[in-house]
Write an enzyme that holds these catalytic residues in place. Structure first.
Site, mmCIF file in Angstrom:
data_model
loop_
_atom_site.group_PDB
_atom_site.id
_atom_site.type_symbol
_atom_site.label_atom_id
_atom_site.label_comp_id
_atom_site.label_asym_id
_atom_site.label_seq_id
_atom_site.Cartn_x
_atom_site.Cartn_y
_atom_site.Cartn_z
ATOM 1 C CG HIS A 26 52.822 14.524 7.860
ATOM 2 N ND1 HIS A 26 51.485 14.429 7.553
ATOM 3 C CD2 HIS A 26 52.988 15.752 8.425
ATOM 4 C CE1 HIS A 26 50.870 15.535 7.941
ATOM 5 N NE2 HIS A 26 51.753 16.372 8.461
ATOM 6 C CG HIS A 35 50.578 20.461 5.310
ATOM 7 N ND1 HIS A 35 51.197 19.252 5.106
ATOM 8 C CD2 HIS A 35 50.434 20.575 6.657
ATOM 9 C CE1 HIS A 35 51.415 18.664 6.271
ATOM 10 N NE2 HIS A 35 50.976 19.458 7.226
ATOM 11 C CB CYS A 51 44.724 19.712 13.500
ATOM 12 S SG CYS A 51 45.581 18.537 12.442
ATOM 13 C CG HIS A 104 47.212 17.447 9.298
ATOM 14 N ND1 HIS A 104 47.496 16.813 10.470
ATOM 15 C CD2 HIS A 104 48.366 18.035 8.922
ATOM 16 C CE1 HIS A 104 48.761 16.997 10.773
ATOM 17 N NE2 HIS A 104 49.322 17.735 9.848
ATOM 18 C CD GLU A 143 54.873 19.592 9.656
ATOM 19 O OE1 GLU A 143 55.893 19.910 10.289
ATOM 20 O OE2 GLU A 143 53.863 19.092 10.186
#
Lengths: 158, 158
Positions: B66, B104, B118, B70, B64
């Site tokens: 975004h 990723h 994370c 992270h 995914e």
């Protein structure tokens, strides 16, 4: 060349590729002993930073408080932490949250280093040190006094 | 009683006192395998959260991307990660930063779990899954294709 910004390999002895091992604070600015600082993750798109602090055996961080909050995970070794009036034994992977305006300090065990991750807001206030009167009030609690004086044997691992 | 909010002891097998082990995502919402989620630190005074994700041997997270970033530290085991077009072997304490809008995925090694911390902004956008066309483009890179298909032996530990 400082290594890839997206991948920093852990080297032995809790060092990371491309991450400098820094002084904890400016020498003489506050009381502390045998502690180092590494900024592991700091990114303009992240509202927090992840740092790694490590104390040698018998070392300790500064007794201080501030408005900002710490989110801590112990990564290495053993020791104790003071959070407000609470003294707790800590070991690998334990989590500690330091609420706003709460006196706190970390101390490594006598025979072992203590290393921890600390998540903190990138924008934050400066720490305050206790005044003489505040320190006297903090020392009223015998268990806290034993911790602050490094008399860890009196804390009986609780 | 869920334990002290300021001190959560690590229990064996990467569980924490008072922290629920959650489903990674809603079942059927996206492809993933054998992965769990624990929210370790989330506090109204912290602009980020610290989560722990763990994949069983052979498990993987969703491919995914975004806008949000992270900040990752591997805490347990071994595996590989994909960040953009880069496939890297990861092991304990390695750091990985996922930049904005970058495809990723994490994959545990065949014989070992992979667990990682994370750090992520508390306020963040929802992940996007690749369209068929985007997935075809991602598969153009043979090394990335081997990773996505779980042919880890072809990645030769690089």
């Amino acid at each position: 060349m400082r290594g890839s910004p997206v991948h920093r390999q852990a080297q032995k002895d809790y060092r990371w590729e491309g991450v400098d091992r820094l002084a904890y604070k400016e020498e003489g600015s506050a009381p502390f002993k045998d502690i180092s600082r590494q900024v592991l993750i700091a990114d303009e798109n992240l509202a927090c930073e992840l740092r790694y602090f490590e104390m040698a055996a018998g070392g300790y961080s500064t007794l201080e408080r501030h408005e900002h909050v710490h989110g801590v995970m112990i990564l290495r070794g053993r020791g104790h932490c003071l959070v407000g009036n609470e003294v707790r034994a800590v070991a690998e992977r334990d989590l500690v949250t330091i609420p706003p305006w709460t006196w706190h300090q970390f101390r490594a065990a006598a025979g072992e280093p203590l290393g921890f991750l600390c998540m903190v807001n990138a924008k934050r206030d400066k720490p305050q040190l206790p005044s003489e009167d505040e320190l006297a009030a903090i020392y009223q609690n015998p268990r806290v006094a034993a911790f602050l004086d490094g008399r860890m044997a009196e804390l009986d691992g609780a």
